[in-house]
Design a protein around this motif. Sequence first.
Motif, PDB file in Angstrom:
ATOM      1  N   LYS A 427       0.816  -1.210   0.000  1.00  0.00           N
ATOM      2  CA  LYS A 427       0.000   0.000   0.000  1.00  0.00           C
ATOM      3  C   LYS A 427       0.853   1.264   0.000  1.00  0.00           C
ATOM      4  O   LYS A 427       0.472   2.289  -0.574  1.00  0.00           O
ATOM      5  CB  LYS A 427      -0.935  -0.004   1.211  1.00  0.00           C
ATOM      6  CG  LYS A 427      -2.059  -1.025   1.088  1.00  0.00           C
ATOM      7  CD  LYS A 427      -2.915  -1.069   2.347  1.00  0.00           C
ATOM      8  CE  LYS A 427      -4.026  -2.110   2.202  1.00  0.00           C
ATOM      9  NZ  LYS A 427      -4.869  -2.214   3.415  1.00  0.00           N
ATOM     10  N   SER A 428       2.022   1.202   0.608  1.00  0.00           N
ATOM     11  CA  SER A 428       2.865   2.395   0.690  1.00  0.00           C
ATOM     12  C   SER A 428       3.846   2.522  -0.474  1.00  0.00           C
ATOM     13  O   SER A 428       4.312   3.623  -0.781  1.00  0.00           O
ATOM     14  CB  SER A 428       3.649   2.388   2.016  1.00  0.00           C
ATOM     15  OG  SER A 428       4.504   1.260   2.094  1.00  0.00           O
ATOM     16  N   GLN A 429       4.148   1.398  -1.162  1.00  0.00           N
ATOM     17  CA  GLN A 429       5.238   1.430  -2.141  1.00  0.00           C
ATOM     18  C   GLN A 429       4.868   0.983  -3.546  1.00  0.00           C
ATOM     19  O   GLN A 429       5.653   1.173  -4.483  1.00  0.00           O
ATOM     20  CB  GLN A 429       6.401   0.560  -1.634  1.00  0.00           C
ATOM     21  CG  GLN A 429       6.945   0.998  -0.287  1.00  0.00           C
ATOM     22  CD  GLN A 429       8.052   0.096   0.220  1.00  0.00           C
ATOM     23  OE1 GLN A 429       8.789  -0.517  -0.561  1.00  0.00           O
ATOM     24  NE2 GLN A 429       8.188  -0.019   1.535  1.00  0.00           N
ATOM     25  N   LEU A 430       3.694   0.396  -3.737  1.00  0.00           N
ATOM     26  CA  LEU A 430       3.368  -0.213  -5.027  1.00  0.00           C
ATOM     27  C   LEU A 430       3.406   0.785  -6.182  1.00  0.00           C
ATOM     28  O   LEU A 430       4.032   0.529  -7.215  1.00  0.00           O
ATOM     29  CB  LEU A 430       1.994  -0.886  -4.961  1.00  0.00           C
ATOM     30  CG  LEU A 430       1.550  -1.596  -6.244  1.00  0.00           C
ATOM     31  CD1 LEU A 430       2.472  -2.769  -6.549  1.00  0.00           C
ATOM     32  CD2 LEU A 430       0.106  -2.081  -6.120  1.00  0.00           C
ATOM     33  N   ARG A 440      10.349  -2.407  -9.487  1.00  0.00           N
ATOM     34  CA  ARG A 440       9.589  -3.640  -9.274  1.00  0.00           C
ATOM     35  C   ARG A 440      10.468  -4.724  -8.636  1.00  0.00           C
ATOM     36  O   ARG A 440      10.025  -5.435  -7.723  1.00  0.00           O
ATOM     37  CB  ARG A 440       8.995  -4.131 -10.598  1.00  0.00           C
ATOM     38  CG  ARG A 440       7.922  -3.209 -11.162  1.00  0.00           C
ATOM     39  CD  ARG A 440       7.174  -3.852 -12.302  1.00  0.00           C
ATOM     40  NE  ARG A 440       7.992  -3.999 -13.504  1.00  0.00           N
ATOM     41  CZ  ARG A 440       8.112  -3.053 -14.443  1.00  0.00           C
ATOM     42  NH1 ARG A 440       7.491  -1.884 -14.307  1.00  0.00           N
ATOM     43  NH2 ARG A 440       8.844  -3.277 -15.530  1.00  0.00           N
ATOM     44  N   LEU A 441      11.703  -4.845  -9.109  1.00  0.00           N
ATOM     45  CA  LEU A 441      12.616  -5.831  -8.511  1.00  0.00           C
ATOM     46  C   LEU A 441      12.931  -5.483  -7.061  1.00  0.00           C
ATOM     47  O   LEU A 441      13.038  -6.367  -6.201  1.00  0.00           O
ATOM     48  CB  LEU A 441      13.897  -5.915  -9.336  1.00  0.00           C
ATOM     49  CG  LEU A 441      13.757  -6.511 -10.738  1.00  0.00           C
ATOM     50  CD1 LEU A 441      15.081  -6.421 -11.496  1.00  0.00           C
ATOM     51  CD2 LEU A 441      13.289  -7.965 -10.656  1.00  0.00           C
ATOM     52  N   GLY A 442      13.089  -4.186  -6.787  1.00  0.00           N
ATOM     53  CA  GLY A 442      13.337  -3.761  -5.409  1.00  0.00           C
ATOM     54  C   GLY A 442      12.165  -4.094  -4.503  1.00  0.00           C
ATOM     55  O   GLY A 442      12.352  -4.512  -3.342  1.00  0.00           O
ATOM     56  N   LEU A 443      10.935  -3.930  -5.012  1.00  0.00           N
ATOM     57  CA  LEU A 443       9.747  -4.266  -4.226  1.00  0.00           C
ATOM     58  C   LEU A 443       9.702  -5.763  -3.932  1.00  0.00           C
ATOM     59  O   LEU A 443       9.410  -6.176  -2.797  1.00  0.00           O
ATOM     60  CB  LEU A 443       8.492  -3.833  -4.983  1.00  0.00           C
ATOM     61  CG  LEU A 443       7.148  -4.176  -4.330  1.00  0.00           C
ATOM     62  CD1 LEU A 443       7.013  -3.476  -2.982  1.00  0.00           C
ATOM     63  CD2 LEU A 443       5.988  -3.792  -5.247  1.00  0.00           C
ATOM     64  N   ILE A 444       9.995  -6.574  -4.939  1.00  0.00           N
ATOM     65  CA  ILE A 444      10.017  -8.026  -4.740  1.00  0.00           C
ATOM     66  C   ILE A 444      11.042  -8.410  -3.674  1.00  0.00           C
ATOM     67  O   ILE A 444      10.774  -9.241  -2.794  1.00  0.00           O
ATOM     68  CB  ILE A 444      10.320  -8.741  -6.069  1.00  0.00           C
ATOM     69  CG1 ILE A 444       9.119  -8.617  -7.006  1.00  0.00           C
ATOM     70  CG2 ILE A 444      10.669 -10.213  -5.835  1.00  0.00           C
ATOM     71  CD1 ILE A 444       9.382  -9.123  -8.408  1.00  0.00           C
ATOM     72  N   ALA A 449      12.379 -10.152   1.756  1.00  0.00           N
ATOM     73  CA  ALA A 449      13.247  -9.916   2.912  1.00  0.00           C
ATOM     74  C   ALA A 449      12.496  -9.963   4.222  1.00  0.00           C
ATOM     75  O   ALA A 449      13.049 -10.324   5.261  1.00  0.00           O
ATOM     76  CB  ALA A 449      13.947  -8.558   2.759  1.00  0.00           C
ATOM     77  N   LYS A 450      11.228  -9.639   4.206  1.00  0.00           N
ATOM     78  CA  LYS A 450      10.482  -9.611   5.470  1.00  0.00           C
ATOM     79  C   LYS A 450      10.269 -11.023   6.050  1.00  0.00           C
ATOM     80  O   LYS A 450       9.925 -11.179   7.218  1.00  0.00           O
ATOM     81  CB  LYS A 450       9.122  -8.938   5.275  1.00  0.00           C
ATOM     82  CG  LYS A 450       8.076  -9.802   4.595  1.00  0.00           C
ATOM     83  CD  LYS A 450       6.767  -9.083   4.458  1.00  0.00           C
ATOM     84  CE  LYS A 450       5.719 -10.015   3.859  1.00  0.00           C
ATOM     85  NZ  LYS A 450       5.491 -11.213   4.686  1.00  0.00           N
ATOM     86  N   HIS A 451      10.504 -12.057   5.227  1.00  0.00           N
ATOM     87  CA  HIS A 451      10.353 -13.431   5.694  1.00  0.00           C
ATOM     88  C   HIS A 451      11.641 -13.963   6.308  1.00  0.00           C
ATOM     89  O   HIS A 451      11.651 -15.050   6.893  1.00  0.00           O
ATOM     90  CB  HIS A 451       9.937 -14.348   4.544  1.00  0.00           C
ATOM     91  CG  HIS A 451       8.537 -14.115   4.070  1.00  0.00           C
ATOM     92  ND1 HIS A 451       7.427 -14.437   4.811  1.00  0.00           N
ATOM     93  CD2 HIS A 451       8.063 -13.564   2.916  1.00  0.00           C
ATOM     94  CE1 HIS A 451       6.329 -14.121   4.149  1.00  0.00           C
ATOM     95  NE2 HIS A 451       6.689 -13.582   2.983  1.00  0.00           N
TER      96      HIS A 451
END
Length: 452
Positions: A427-430, A440-444, A449-451
Amino acid sequence: MKSRVKASCHFKSAPCHFKKTGWLCAILIFIGPVFLGGLTFLSGCAGKEEVQPVEITLVHGWGGTAQTHKVVREIYQEFSAQRADVILNEQASSDSTIAVEKANDMLAVDRMPDVVSTNGLSYFVQNAVTKGMALDLMPYIEADEELRASIHPSVLESWTTEDGKLYTLPDALEVMGFWYNESYFREAGITDADGKVKLPDTWEEFFEDCDKLDAWCETQNSSRSVFALENIQVVEDFLLARLAGASEEGFAMASAMPSDFDTPSFQRALQDVARLYSYSHDVDNIDNARQAFLDGRSVIYFNGVWECDVFCGTDIEGEIGYAAYPTESGASLSYISPSSGYVLYDNPDPKRKEASIGFLKYMLSTEVQNRLATDTGQAPSNPNVDNIMIREKYPLLGNALEVAHGADLQIKSISSVWDAVTLDILKSQLRQACRSEEGRLGLINRLNAKHT
């Protein structure tokens, strides 16, 4: 009415000690039965316990000024009118987020309202369960055939835990496809041989239609666009539908929390999010997105069937339709999601617990479910509600429900299958991330990373 006590003189055989004032005996003979009757009445009252109504507190987000909010509150108040033994104390907020946050703050100090309406904000369910304060509803469902029959099968499938417990029941399903202006589709030439609107079957056709609509908008005026989009709307309405409609891999990712977002299906979905924004006049919030559609400044509007409550009676009511999402294969797809609903406090007071269960049964009853549908545009959770009746009374809603429930594939809302941290990132970065391949790669990478 109690029968009157037969009068009899109990002083007949007793000597009268008031010989000089015999009239006193006559008075006593007269008032004796009345006095005894009074004692009988008083003793009867003393034997009865006055029943005190039990008070339960409901925290909810229907405290706004819109007509829907007013109707839901009337429905809540009618529960107290029907149950003289229960006082329903409403704590209303103008927004569900505020209401649930208030209830969540109470959990932090080991307190909880009797009933909390989460309205899809499922984090409260887990928090209340973790605190040991949420009531397991399954024993009550298994013991009450009427209650069980009023629960949609998808609710039981989605919310029953591995150990057979159930902590939340919604009074409405989250049913979503998308709204479109039929007149604009026809004017843009998106029709079949008979001149009827031809909706896209595949995502390729969907974006071809967007191209046609975009070109048509340019011939009209500069303020009209295919979409008026805000970020949360794209995350909650478009992203999972696009992902699920990409492939079997995408459908699996849309059905449960992914362990890896670096897949061809998710990459393609992000690329199409970028395409979607290219046809859009961006807005800051859902209210502005809705108003643009109402004003004829956008052609397609992503949101649930409940929006018909806003569209009903407007100038465009006769010009709008509802559609299921396309897929790569040509199958139709919609959201039929049993989002989190009411959570009940496992109250040590059995009377308050029983009153809370009574409230839940009331909200799921066919009578109340019919009213929620026809008066507020909600998709009924009770499977016994007749959609033919809804279509007769409320054609806009009935037709939308028929389209969504008739889709070949059905998925749950993103908030029901993906965790809150993932949603916050999206919601904040899409929007910003989808502007470039690097973004897009940075978002992926951030999602993965959060896992770790």
